[in-house]
Design a protein around this motif. Structure first.
Motif, PDB file in Angstrom:
ATOM      1  N   VAL A   1      -9.262   8.999 -41.906  1.00  0.00           N
ATOM      2  CA  VAL A   1     -10.410   8.184 -41.515  1.00  0.00           C
ATOM      3  C   VAL A   1      -9.837   6.912 -40.908  1.00  0.00           C
ATOM      4  N   ALA A   2     -10.012   6.744 -39.600  1.00  0.00           N
ATOM      5  CA  ALA A   2      -9.275   5.696 -38.893  1.00  0.00           C
ATOM      6  C   ALA A   2     -10.142   4.935 -37.909  1.00  0.00           C
ATOM      7  N   ASN A   3      -9.907   3.653 -37.838  1.00  0.00           N
ATOM      8  CA  ASN A   3     -10.468   2.762 -36.819  1.00  0.00           C
ATOM      9  C   ASN A   3      -9.770   1.425 -37.021  1.00  0.00           C
ATOM     10  N   GLN A   4      -9.143   0.899 -35.978  1.00  0.00           N
ATOM     11  CA  GLN A   4      -8.395  -0.348 -36.171  1.00  0.00           C
ATOM     12  C   GLN A   4      -9.294  -1.562 -36.348  1.00  0.00           C
ATOM     13  N   LYS A   5     -10.600  -1.367 -36.154  1.00  0.00           N
ATOM     14  CA  LYS A   5     -11.544  -2.453 -36.385  1.00  0.00           C
ATOM     15  C   LYS A   5     -11.942  -2.475 -37.862  1.00  0.00           C
ATOM     16  N   GLY A   6     -11.966  -3.638 -38.463  1.00  0.00           N
ATOM     17  CA  GLY A   6     -12.375  -3.757 -39.852  1.00  0.00           C
ATOM     18  C   GLY A   6     -13.886  -3.762 -39.997  1.00  0.00           C
TER      19      GLY A   6
ATOM     20  N   LEU B   1      -7.854  12.948 -48.361  1.00  0.00           N
ATOM     21  CA  LEU B   1      -8.508  11.991 -47.476  1.00  0.00           C
ATOM     22  C   LEU B   1      -7.639  10.747 -47.359  1.00  0.00           C
ATOM     23  N   LEU B   2      -7.393  10.314 -46.136  1.00  0.00           N
ATOM     24  CA  LEU B   2      -6.512   9.183 -45.868  1.00  0.00           C
ATOM     25  C   LEU B   2      -7.320   7.992 -45.369  1.00  0.00           C
ATOM     26  N   ASP B   3      -7.276   6.891 -46.106  1.00  0.00           N
ATOM     27  CA  ASP B   3      -7.961   5.654 -45.707  1.00  0.00           C
ATOM     28  C   ASP B   3      -6.967   4.800 -44.934  1.00  0.00           C
ATOM     29  N   CYS B   4      -7.035   4.873 -43.598  1.00  0.00           N
ATOM     30  CA  CYS B   4      -6.077   4.154 -42.754  1.00  0.00           C
ATOM     31  C   CYS B   4      -6.443   2.673 -42.672  1.00  0.00           C
ATOM     32  N   PRO B   5      -5.438   1.803 -42.510  1.00  0.00           N
ATOM     33  CA  PRO B   5      -5.714   0.363 -42.438  1.00  0.00           C
ATOM     34  C   PRO B   5      -6.352  -0.013 -41.108  1.00  0.00           C
ATOM     35  N   PRO B   6      -6.955  -1.219 -41.043  1.00  0.00           N
ATOM     36  CA  PRO B   6      -7.581  -1.670 -39.784  1.00  0.00           C
ATOM     37  C   PRO B   6      -6.538  -2.188 -38.798  1.00  0.00           C
ATOM     38  N   SER B   7      -5.685  -1.292 -38.359  1.00  0.00           N
ATOM     39  CA  SER B   7      -4.655  -1.635 -37.372  1.00  0.00           C
ATOM     40  C   SER B   7      -4.151  -0.325 -36.784  1.00  0.00           C
ATOM     41  N   LEU B   8      -3.322  -0.426 -35.756  1.00  0.00           N
ATOM     42  CA  LEU B   8      -2.703   0.768 -35.175  1.00  0.00           C
ATOM     43  C   LEU B   8      -1.195   0.723 -35.365  1.00  0.00           C
ATOM     44  N   GLY B   9      -0.763   0.180 -36.500  1.00  0.00           N
ATOM     45  CA  GLY B   9       0.652   0.073 -36.805  1.00  0.00           C
ATOM     46  C   GLY B   9       1.208   1.352 -37.406  1.00  0.00           C
ATOM     47  N   VAL B  10       2.393   1.222 -38.013  1.00  0.00           N
ATOM     48  CA  VAL B  10       3.118   2.394 -38.495  1.00  0.00           C
ATOM     49  C   VAL B  10       2.396   3.089 -39.654  1.00  0.00           C
ATOM     50  N   LEU B  11       1.582   2.362 -40.433  1.00  0.00           N
ATOM     51  CA  LEU B  11       0.851   3.003 -41.518  1.00  0.00           C
ATOM     52  C   LEU B  11      -0.237   3.933 -40.981  1.00  0.00           C
ATOM     53  N   THR B  12      -0.961   3.477 -39.965  1.00  0.00           N
ATOM     54  CA  THR B  12      -1.960   4.348 -39.340  1.00  0.00           C
ATOM     55  C   THR B  12      -1.281   5.529 -38.646  1.00  0.00           C
TER      56      THR B  12
ATOM     57  N   ALA C   1     -19.512  -2.546 -30.986  1.00  0.00           N
ATOM     58  CA  ALA C   1     -18.866  -1.719 -31.992  1.00  0.00           C
ATOM     59  C   ALA C   1     -17.730  -0.891 -31.409  1.00  0.00           C
ATOM     60  N   HIS C   2     -17.860  -0.529 -30.146  1.00  0.00           N
ATOM     61  CA  HIS C   2     -16.871   0.371 -29.556  1.00  0.00           C
ATOM     62  C   HIS C   2     -15.646  -0.351 -29.016  1.00  0.00           C
ATOM     63  N   ARG C   3     -15.594  -1.683 -29.169  1.00  0.00           N
ATOM     64  CA  ARG C   3     -14.398  -2.407 -28.723  1.00  0.00           C
ATOM     65  C   ARG C   3     -13.189  -1.870 -29.485  1.00  0.00           C
ATOM     66  N   GLY C   4     -12.208  -1.406 -28.764  1.00  0.00           N
ATOM     67  CA  GLY C   4     -11.016  -0.870 -29.400  1.00  0.00           C
ATOM     68  C   GLY C   4     -11.018   0.633 -29.563  1.00  0.00           C
ATOM     69  N   VAL C   5     -12.167   1.280 -29.368  1.00  0.00           N
ATOM     70  CA  VAL C   5     -12.205   2.732 -29.518  1.00  0.00           C
ATOM     71  C   VAL C   5     -11.285   3.402 -28.516  1.00  0.00           C
ATOM     72  N   GLY C   6     -11.275   2.906 -27.289  1.00  0.00           N
ATOM     73  CA  GLY C   6     -10.405   3.480 -26.265  1.00  0.00           C
ATOM     74  C   GLY C   6      -8.939   3.404 -26.666  1.00  0.00           C
TER      75      GLY C   6
ATOM     76  N   LEU D   1      -8.242   5.997 -29.296  1.00  0.00           N
ATOM     77  CA  LEU D   1      -8.169   7.340 -28.710  1.00  0.00           C
ATOM     78  C   LEU D   1      -6.844   7.556 -27.997  1.00  0.00           C
ATOM     79  N   ARG D   2      -6.323   6.508 -27.347  1.00  0.00           N
ATOM     80  CA  ARG D   2      -5.003   6.623 -26.726  1.00  0.00           C
ATOM     81  C   ARG D   2      -3.933   6.866 -27.780  1.00  0.00           C
ATOM     82  N   THR D   3      -4.043   6.176 -28.904  1.00  0.00           N
ATOM     83  CA  THR D   3      -3.081   6.377 -29.988  1.00  0.00           C
ATOM     84  C   THR D   3      -3.158   7.798 -30.519  1.00  0.00           C
ATOM     85  N   VAL D   4      -4.381   8.307 -30.694  1.00  0.00           N
ATOM     86  CA  VAL D   4      -4.548   9.691 -31.155  1.00  0.00           C
ATOM     87  C   VAL D   4      -3.900  10.653 -30.168  1.00  0.00           C
ATOM     88  N   ARG D   5      -4.101  10.438 -28.872  1.00  0.00           N
ATOM     89  CA  ARG D   5      -3.500  11.327 -27.864  1.00  0.00           C
ATOM     90  C   ARG D   5      -1.977  11.263 -27.917  1.00  0.00           C
ATOM     91  N   GLU D   6      -1.432  10.077 -28.127  1.00  0.00           N
ATOM     92  CA  GLU D   6       0.024   9.942 -28.210  1.00  0.00           C
ATOM     93  C   GLU D   6       0.571  10.652 -29.441  1.00  0.00           C
TER      94      GLU D   6
END
Length: 264
Positions: free
Chosen positions: A7-12, A122-133, A153-158, A161-166
């Motif tokens: 469960v991921a989103n870099q926005k808190g 279930l993985l609770d990812c932190p509000p960032s796109l760092g090494v933990l996520t 709300a969608h600020r940062g979604v793109g 999604l780029r991180t997921v693709r990578e």
């Protein structure tokens, strides 16, 4: 086979932790064995499930650094799920992991040692796109994105999604993006529907059903150290039960995940 869902989103403030705790409790109520993993140094999931991060001697921090086994860190919860907790020490693990080869695979290796004991992780990812996520996404079979139904709300979604693709290209080719979970939803307004329609159109993402309503019950549950499914029935717990049931049908019978076809 064990299903691992990130469960991921870099926005808190988008209800990641509430989603993990509530879906986990709902799956446990469906007789699934569930492990929830707190990957946030703030330890919000740990606290919300009744454990004080300041009083824990072993946590996911030591597990990721190879200083402890997963089984040594696990704790039980009143909701019937097993928790791999987090403490503030996890903030230091991020820096230490950066210096290690194969750092993105630390969580995947750790989970593999206990995966056969659980139906769902279930993985609770932190509000960032760092090494933990990145660890969460690399360890997961699937990922969902909680998204609050509010302006901007969608600020940062793109970026997410780029991180997921990578991750799909480099560390986890089998990772599947299931879609967006609408949270903080107010059915009385057209605004919530407009936000979801914008996200669905802009990013071509499925919007999963049901939307999770805005309710004070979530804050009350967190303060009491249990999920919203404990105690009296309410619209928030009902929504998460339905979402959990949809996930089970998807995993067991390859049934299509229910989506909000009428968004917008």
């Amino acid at each position: 086979m064990t299903k691992v869902l990130a469960v991921a989103n870099q926005k808190g403030g988008v209800a990641k932790t509430t989603t993990v705790a509530s879906v986990g409790a709902a799956l446990a109520a469906l007789d699934r064995s569930v492990l929830v993993v707190d990957l946030d140094p703030q330890g919000c999931l740990t606290f919300s499930l009744g454990h004080d991060p300041d009083h824990l001697e072993v946590s996911v921090h030591e597990v990721l650094l190879g200083e402890a086994e997963v089984v040594d860190a696990l704790v039980d919860t009143e909701d019937g799920v097993t928790l791999l907790p987090a403490t503030i020490d996890l903030a230091g693990a991020e820096a230490l992991l950066l210096m290690r080869p194969g750092r993105e695979y630390a969580l995947k290796r750790a989970i593999a040692t206990v995966a056969e004991d659980y139906d769902v992780v279930l993985l609770d990812c932190p509000p960032s796109l760092g090494v933990l996520t990145l660890n969460g996404l690399t360890a997961a079979d699937e990922v969902v994105v909680p998204l609050q139904c509010e302006t901007l709300a969608h600020r940062g979604v793109g970026q997410l999604l780029r991180t997921v693709r990578e991750v799909q290209q480099i560390t986890n080719p089998g990772l599947e993006l299931l879609g967006v979970i609408p949270t903080l939803y107010d059915s009385r307004t057209t605004h919530s529907r407009d936000v979801l329609a914008d996200v669905a159109d802009r990013y071509e993402l499925p919007v999963l059903s049901p939307p999770i309503p805005r309710t004070v019950r979530f804050a009350e549950a967190t303060a009491s150290g249990v999920s919203v499914l404990s105690g009296r029935k309410n619209k928030g717990s009902d929504a998460y039960r339905e979402l959990a049931d949809n996930l089970v049908q998807f995993w067991q019978h390859s049934a299509p995940l229910a989506t909000l076809e009428a968004v917008g």
